[in-house]
Design a protein around this motif. Sequence first.
Motif, PDB file in Angstrom:
ATOM      1  N   SER A  96      72.630  15.143  20.380  1.00 21.54           N
ATOM      2  CA  SER A  96      73.909  15.494  19.658  1.00 21.54           C
ATOM      3  C   SER A  96      73.917  14.863  18.351  1.00 21.54           C
ATOM      4  CB  SER A  96      75.104  14.692  20.504  1.00 21.54           C
ATOM      5  OG  SER A  96      76.219  14.446  19.609  1.00 21.54           O
ATOM      6  N   PHE A  97      74.427  15.980  17.336  1.00 22.09           N
ATOM      7  CA  PHE A  97      74.604  15.478  16.003  1.00 22.09           C
ATOM      8  C   PHE A  97      75.386  14.292  15.750  1.00 22.09           C
ATOM      9  CE2 PHE A  97      76.759  16.037  11.883  1.00 22.09           C
ATOM     10  CZ  PHE A  97      75.808  15.989  10.967  1.00 22.09           C
ATOM     11  N   TYR A  98      76.563  14.279  16.339  1.00 20.68           N
ATOM     12  CA  TYR A  98      77.486  13.308  16.165  1.00 20.68           C
ATOM     13  C   TYR A  98      76.956  11.960  16.541  1.00 20.68           C
ATOM     14  CZ  TYR A  98      81.603  10.360  17.041  1.00 20.68           C
ATOM     15  OH  TYR A  98      82.444   9.455  17.005  1.00 20.68           O
ATOM     16  N   ASP A  99      76.268  12.049  17.843  1.00 22.72           N
ATOM     17  CA  ASP A  99      75.696  10.800  18.252  1.00 22.72           C
ATOM     18  C   ASP A  99      74.728  10.342  17.360  1.00 22.72           C
ATOM     19  OD1 ASP A  99      77.329  10.400  20.490  1.00 22.72           O
ATOM     20  OD2 ASP A  99      76.243  11.335  21.916  1.00 22.72           O
ATOM     21  N   ARG A 100      73.855  11.181  16.831  1.00 24.41           N
ATOM     22  CA  ARG A 100      72.668  10.793  15.850  1.00 24.41           C
ATOM     23  C   ARG A 100      73.366  10.215  14.544  1.00 24.41           C
ATOM     24  NH1 ARG A 100      70.081  14.670  13.449  1.00 24.41           N
ATOM     25  NH2 ARG A 100      70.958  16.391  14.141  1.00 24.41           N
ATOM     26  N   GLY A 105      74.616   5.088  11.404  1.00 27.43           N
ATOM     27  CA  GLY A 105      75.497   4.648  10.509  1.00 27.43           C
ATOM     28  C   GLY A 105      75.906   5.253   9.524  1.00 27.43           C
ATOM     29  N   VAL A 106      75.635   6.604   9.666  1.00 25.80           N
ATOM     30  CA  VAL A 106      76.108   7.640   8.648  1.00 25.80           C
ATOM     31  C   VAL A 106      77.584   7.794   8.701  1.00 25.80           C
ATOM     32  CG1 VAL A 106      76.124  10.049   7.903  1.00 25.80           C
ATOM     33  CG2 VAL A 106      74.190   8.883   8.604  1.00 25.80           C
ATOM     34  N   THR A 107      78.242   7.555   7.520  1.00 25.11           N
ATOM     35  CA  THR A 107      79.609   7.822   7.537  1.00 25.11           C
ATOM     36  C   THR A 107      80.302   9.051   7.871  1.00 25.11           C
ATOM     37  OG1 THR A 107      79.829   5.969   5.663  1.00 25.11           O
ATOM     38  CG2 THR A 107      81.690   7.231   6.064  1.00 25.11           C
ATOM     39  N   LEU A 108      81.243   9.189   8.750  1.00 27.77           N
ATOM     40  CA  LEU A 108      81.770  10.446   9.198  1.00 27.77           C
ATOM     41  C   LEU A 108      83.039  10.660   8.524  1.00 27.77           C
ATOM     42  CD1 LEU A 108      80.735   9.741  12.918  1.00 27.77           C
ATOM     43  CD2 LEU A 108      79.479  11.076  11.388  1.00 27.77           C
ATOM     44  N   PRO A 109      83.354  11.978   8.275  1.00 29.27           N
ATOM     45  CA  PRO A 109      82.501  13.256   8.898  1.00 29.27           C
ATOM     46  C   PRO A 109      81.231  13.499   8.106  1.00 29.27           C
ATOM     47  CG  PRO A 109      84.397  13.913   7.719  1.00 29.27           C
ATOM     48  CD  PRO A 109      84.768  12.402   8.037  1.00 29.27           C
ATOM     49  N   ALA A 110      80.487  14.006   8.475  1.00 27.05           N
ATOM     50  CA  ALA A 110      79.075  14.665   8.236  1.00 27.05           C
ATOM     51  C   ALA A 110      78.802  15.939   8.330  1.00 27.05           C
ATOM     52  CB  ALA A 110      77.693  13.390   8.580  1.00 27.05           C
ATOM     53  N   ALA A 111      77.890  16.324   7.563  1.00 27.85           N
ATOM     54  CA  ALA A 111      77.172  17.585   7.727  1.00 27.85           C
ATOM     55  C   ALA A 111      75.569  17.424   7.752  1.00 27.85           C
ATOM     56  CB  ALA A 111      77.701  18.611   6.968  1.00 27.85           C
ATOM     57  N   VAL A 164      71.562  15.871   5.005  1.00 25.95           N
ATOM     58  CA  VAL A 164      72.626  15.315   5.506  1.00 25.95           C
ATOM     59  C   VAL A 164      73.429  14.864   4.327  1.00 25.95           C
ATOM     60  CG1 VAL A 164      73.380  13.069   6.763  1.00 25.95           C
ATOM     61  CG2 VAL A 164      71.386  14.180   7.280  1.00 25.95           C
ATOM     62  N   LEU A 165      74.832  15.320   4.543  1.00 26.63           N
ATOM     63  CA  LEU A 165      76.006  14.958   3.590  1.00 26.63           C
ATOM     64  C   LEU A 165      77.076  14.101   4.320  1.00 26.63           C
ATOM     65  CD1 LEU A 165      75.565  18.776   3.209  1.00 26.63           C
ATOM     66  CD2 LEU A 165      76.350  17.832   1.417  1.00 26.63           C
ATOM     67  N   CYS A 166      77.583  13.281   3.767  1.00 26.41           N
ATOM     68  CA  CYS A 166      78.507  12.199   4.394  1.00 26.41           C
ATOM     69  C   CYS A 166      79.585  11.780   3.756  1.00 26.41           C
ATOM     70  CB  CYS A 166      77.535  10.933   4.814  1.00 26.41           C
ATOM     71  SG  CYS A 166      77.099  10.128   3.494  1.00 26.41           S
ATOM     72  N   SER A 167      80.583  11.519   4.319  1.00 28.91           N
ATOM     73  CA  SER A 167      81.870  10.931   3.563  1.00 28.91           C
ATOM     74  C   SER A 167      81.575   9.636   2.672  1.00 28.91           C
ATOM     75  CB  SER A 167      83.022  10.992   4.489  1.00 28.91           C
ATOM     76  OG  SER A 167      83.245  12.514   5.199  1.00 28.91           O
TER      77      SER A 167
END
Length: 167
Positions: A96-100, A105-111, A164-167
């Motif tokens: 799952s992208f969200y779980d990965r 530790g990637v700041t969400l939301p992310a793409a 990976v793009l993150c907030s």
Amino acid sequence: MHDQIFVARRRLLLRAGAVVSLGVITGCTTSNLLSPHSGAGSDQTEATLGYVNTLRKGRGLPALSGDPVASVAAMHQAARMASAGKMRHNIGWRDSFYDRMKGQGVTLPAAENIAVGQKDAARAYDAWFNSPKHLENMLGNYRGLGVAVAQNSASGNRPYWAMVLCS
């Protein structure tokens, strides 16, 4: 104030743990199948950041910054795709992208943008620019960026790219 310091320290520890984990995983391989494109390392964030920020500036959007956690997540995804020989966001059936992202530790939301076969960062960026969904991600409400590439000799040394793009 104490909560802000705690959150900042926790994020720093998560970033350090992700970097150490990647180093341990890389250091424990017994084969040389995964290799960075051009031999200079798999982190391509700096090579891509200018393209993305020029695009964003032209649309009146704020510039992104290189994010070390997003870079580690991108390196992990590029290596996963190269190892599997498949360009896919989700490699395993439980993936799952969200779980990965959350687990790294990637700041969400992310793409995440992915690509395969491009010889350099400029060509990978062009592929994402010419894809409406990937372009939408690059123009999204994000602050951080990480980009990586990995190759696998078992799948013909094709370069697998992840952004990976993150907030």
